[in-house]
Design an enzyme around this catalytic site. Structure first.
Site, PDB file in Angstrom:
ATOM      1  N   SER A  11       0.818  -1.219   0.000  1.00  0.00           N
ATOM      2  CA  SER A  11       0.000   0.000   0.000  1.00  0.00           C
ATOM      3  C   SER A  11       0.852   1.269   0.000  1.00  0.00           C
ATOM      4  O   SER A  11       1.791   1.408   0.782  1.00  0.00           O
ATOM      5  CB  SER A  11      -0.920   0.016   1.219  1.00  0.00           C
ATOM      6  OG  SER A  11      -1.643   1.235   1.254  1.00  0.00           O
ATOM      7  N   LYS A  62     -12.962  -4.636   0.531  1.00  0.00           N
ATOM      8  CA  LYS A  62     -13.847  -3.578   0.041  1.00  0.00           C
ATOM      9  C   LYS A  62     -15.320  -3.998  -0.010  1.00  0.00           C
ATOM     10  O   LYS A  62     -16.196  -3.214   0.339  1.00  0.00           O
ATOM     11  CB  LYS A  62     -13.391  -3.080  -1.320  1.00  0.00           C
ATOM     12  CG  LYS A  62     -12.094  -2.296  -1.241  1.00  0.00           C
ATOM     13  CD  LYS A  62     -11.664  -1.826  -2.614  1.00  0.00           C
ATOM     14  CE  LYS A  62     -10.381  -1.051  -2.517  1.00  0.00           C
ATOM     15  NZ  LYS A  62     -10.598   0.384  -2.425  1.00  0.00           N
TER      16      LYS A  62
END
Length: 86
Positions: A11, A62
């Site tokens: 990330s 998500k």
């Protein structure tokens, strides 16, 4: 605050957010959080701490993040995924 995911080491969010926090004079840090299961994370003592400001969501959480929200924006519902629960 931070970003949850699995894997999470790739990330770029901390590298983006931490300089912005520092430039704004905010005494905070944005960290990568390796999370296996979002429901367990939300039930954990870390999430309920008063000094934990929030998180964003990356793969693979998500879709599960959307299911954990009491209210969902119509666009997020149409997409079927969420990134920043409020």
């Amino acid at each position: 605050m931070g970003v949850i995911g699995k894997p999470i080491a790739q990330s770029k969010s901390p590298a983006l957010h931490n300089p912005s926090l520092a430039a704004a004079g905010v005494d905070a840090c944005y960290v990568p959080l390796l999370v296996d299961d979002i429901e367990s994370f939300l039930a954990s003592p870390l999430f309920s701490r008063a000094d934990f400001a929030g998180f964003s969501v990356t793969i693979p959480h998500k879709e599960a993040a959307l299911r954990c929200c009491a209210e969902v924006d119509p666009v997020a519902a149409q997409i079927g995924a969420g990134e920043t629960p409020v």
